[in-house]
Design an enzyme around this catalytic site. Sequence first.
Site, PDB file in Angstrom:
ATOM      1  N   VAL A  27       1.276  -3.856   3.805  1.00 19.23           N
ATOM      2  CA  VAL A  27       1.216  -5.169   4.469  1.00 19.23           C
ATOM      3  C   VAL A  27       2.459  -6.029   4.223  1.00 19.23           C
ATOM      4  O   VAL A  27       2.578  -7.108   4.787  1.00 19.23           O
ATOM      5  CB  VAL A  27      -0.054  -5.981   4.119  1.00 19.23           C
ATOM      6  CG1 VAL A  27      -1.291  -5.396   4.747  1.00 19.23           C
ATOM      7  CG2 VAL A  27      -0.210  -6.150   2.622  1.00 19.23           C
ATOM      8  N   SER A  42       0.798  -1.242   0.000  1.00 21.38           N
ATOM      9  CA  SER A  42       0.000   0.000   0.000  1.00 21.38           C
ATOM     10  C   SER A  42       0.823   1.281   0.000  1.00 21.38           C
ATOM     11  O   SER A  42       0.272   2.356  -0.231  1.00 21.38           O
ATOM     12  CB  SER A  42      -0.925   0.030   1.212  1.00 21.38           C
ATOM     13  OG  SER A  42      -2.025  -0.794   0.971  1.00 21.38           O
ATOM     14  N   LYS A  63       0.419   3.441  -2.941  1.00 19.37           N
ATOM     15  CA  LYS A  63      -0.764   4.294  -3.172  1.00 19.37           C
ATOM     16  C   LYS A  63      -0.391   5.776  -3.154  1.00 19.37           C
ATOM     17  O   LYS A  63      -1.031   6.597  -3.808  1.00 19.37           O
ATOM     18  CB  LYS A  63      -1.826   4.004  -2.108  1.00 19.37           C
ATOM     19  CG  LYS A  63      -2.435   2.592  -2.220  1.00 19.37           C
ATOM     20  CD  LYS A  63      -3.259   2.261  -0.984  1.00 19.37           C
ATOM     21  CE  LYS A  63      -3.880   0.877  -1.054  1.00 19.37           C
ATOM     22  NZ  LYS A  63      -4.497   0.475   0.228  1.00 19.37           N
ATOM     23  N   TYR A 113      -4.858   3.822   7.958  1.00 12.87           N
ATOM     24  CA  TYR A 113      -6.229   3.278   8.057  1.00 12.87           C
ATOM     25  C   TYR A 113      -6.836   3.566   9.436  1.00 12.87           C
ATOM     26  O   TYR A 113      -6.801   4.691   9.889  1.00 12.87           O
ATOM     27  CB  TYR A 113      -6.246   1.779   7.733  1.00 12.87           C
ATOM     28  CG  TYR A 113      -5.346   1.443   6.587  1.00 12.87           C
ATOM     29  CD1 TYR A 113      -5.636   1.933   5.314  1.00 12.87           C
ATOM     30  CD2 TYR A 113      -4.182   0.703   6.749  1.00 12.87           C
ATOM     31  CE1 TYR A 113      -4.808   1.659   4.245  1.00 12.87           C
ATOM     32  CE2 TYR A 113      -3.355   0.425   5.686  1.00 12.87           C
ATOM     33  CZ  TYR A 113      -3.666   0.910   4.444  1.00 12.87           C
ATOM     34  OH  TYR A 113      -2.848   0.650   3.393  1.00 12.87           O
ATOM     35  N   TYR A 141      -3.543  -2.241 -10.228  1.00 12.88           N
ATOM     36  CA  TYR A 141      -3.472  -2.111  -8.765  1.00 12.88           C
ATOM     37  C   TYR A 141      -2.587  -3.208  -8.147  1.00 12.88           C
ATOM     38  O   TYR A 141      -1.739  -2.938  -7.290  1.00 12.88           O
ATOM     39  CB  TYR A 141      -4.889  -2.134  -8.182  1.00 12.88           C
ATOM     40  CG  TYR A 141      -4.910  -2.166  -6.671  1.00 12.88           C
ATOM     41  CD1 TYR A 141      -4.657  -1.015  -5.928  1.00 12.88           C
ATOM     42  CD2 TYR A 141      -5.156  -3.349  -5.973  1.00 12.88           C
ATOM     43  CE1 TYR A 141      -4.648  -1.044  -4.535  1.00 12.88           C
ATOM     44  CE2 TYR A 141      -5.148  -3.392  -4.592  1.00 12.88           C
ATOM     45  CZ  TYR A 141      -4.896  -2.239  -3.881  1.00 12.88           C
ATOM     46  OH  TYR A 141      -4.878  -2.281  -2.497  1.00 12.88           O
TER      47      TYR A 141
HETATM   48  N1  GLN Z   1      -2.319  -5.207  -1.960  1.00 13.34           N
HETATM   49  C1  GLN Z   1      -2.832  -5.119  -0.624  1.00 13.34           C
HETATM   50  C2  GLN Z   1      -4.341  -5.287  -0.627  1.00 13.34           C
HETATM   51  O1  GLN Z   1      -4.994  -4.743  -1.461  1.00 13.34           O
HETATM   52  C3  GLN Z   1      -2.445  -3.806  -0.016  1.00 13.34           C
HETATM   53  C4  GLN Z   1      -2.898  -3.647   1.394  1.00 13.34           C
HETATM   54  C5  GLN Z   1      -1.938  -2.925   2.288  1.00 13.34           C
HETATM   55  O2  GLN Z   1      -0.734  -2.905   2.065  1.00 13.34           O
HETATM   56  N2  GLN Z   1      -2.457  -2.391   3.373  1.00 13.34           N
HETATM   57  O3  GLN Z   1      -4.895  -5.957   0.183  1.00 13.34           O
END
Ligand code: GLN
Length: 304
Positions: free
Chosen positions: A258, A64, A67, A240, A189
């Site tokens: 993650v 993530s 992003k 988050y 994505y």
């Molecule tokens: N690719 C992961 C997902 O969409 C990214 C989530 C993350 O890093 N928080 O679940």
Amino acid sequence: MADLKSVLTSIYSHLIHQENKGVIASYIPELSKQDINKFGIHLQHINGDVFSVGDWQIPFSIQSISKVLTLSKAISFINNNLWKRLDVEPSGNPFNYLSLLEQENGIPRNPLINAGAMVVADVLLSHLKNPKTDFLNYVRVLANDHSITYDEKVAASEKETGYKNYAIANLLKSFGNLKNSVDEVLDFYFHQCALKMNCEQLSKTFFMLSNKGKCLNHIQHLTAPQAKRINAIMLTCGFYDEAGEFAFEVGLPGKSGVGGGIVALLPNQFVISIWSPGLNTKGNSLLGMQALEQFTTKTNLSIF
Ligand code: GLN
């Protein structure tokens, strides 16, 4: 100024022996192969100083954290129009939470939850000629490092098991908030999330956000106000349902993934990247959060 190298070294040496290192993400099967004992830190100061310790040279899946990079790219060419399709409020929910999106008619709360990142991915698909290649090149230029690549195995692994992400993309599409097909958006994505970088590459890539939009190579990628807005979104939405906790404990704009990476920065001063693949219950690197809390507390270097 505190001796940053000795502060970082002492935080590292202390935390590396901690028994509870969190839990490695396994919902993307390829990520579960990571070694829980890996731990690296890299700090790039705006004055040119660099400090690193531990496994800072080992590449990991930035997930993530990507992003923020897609958002930077999208803002650099559509700026205010983006905010018709996306909000900038913290969601207070996990990154892949679904129901809020339905209640709010397909307008994601912010660009750093999965739904928001998919809208940003859709914008890039509509504006870039060769989206995956062009985006990769953008990241390579930011980092001044052409060895950065997508980890195709991680992208494929997420494609196989990303049921919730398919649900989110379908919901966005049903509200008319994706122009491209669900499959195209998710393919992009999953690739952006599968970008592989080490702590040093991550610090270099994010350097422009600590430097009013100008990268290490002195190219102005964003205006200073654009960089300011992205930092504000990282502060309020980067973690988050743990964004409040991160601001409270650490006090820096930052973003987690993650894969166990966290990047955080103090505008006009430094970028710090940490990797430890064990996550806490909110999906953020457990040691990474603790290391950053100790770092800003010991050095007094935070935005507050
Ligand atoms: N690719 C992961 C997902 O969409 C990214 C989530 C993350 O890093 N928080 O679940």
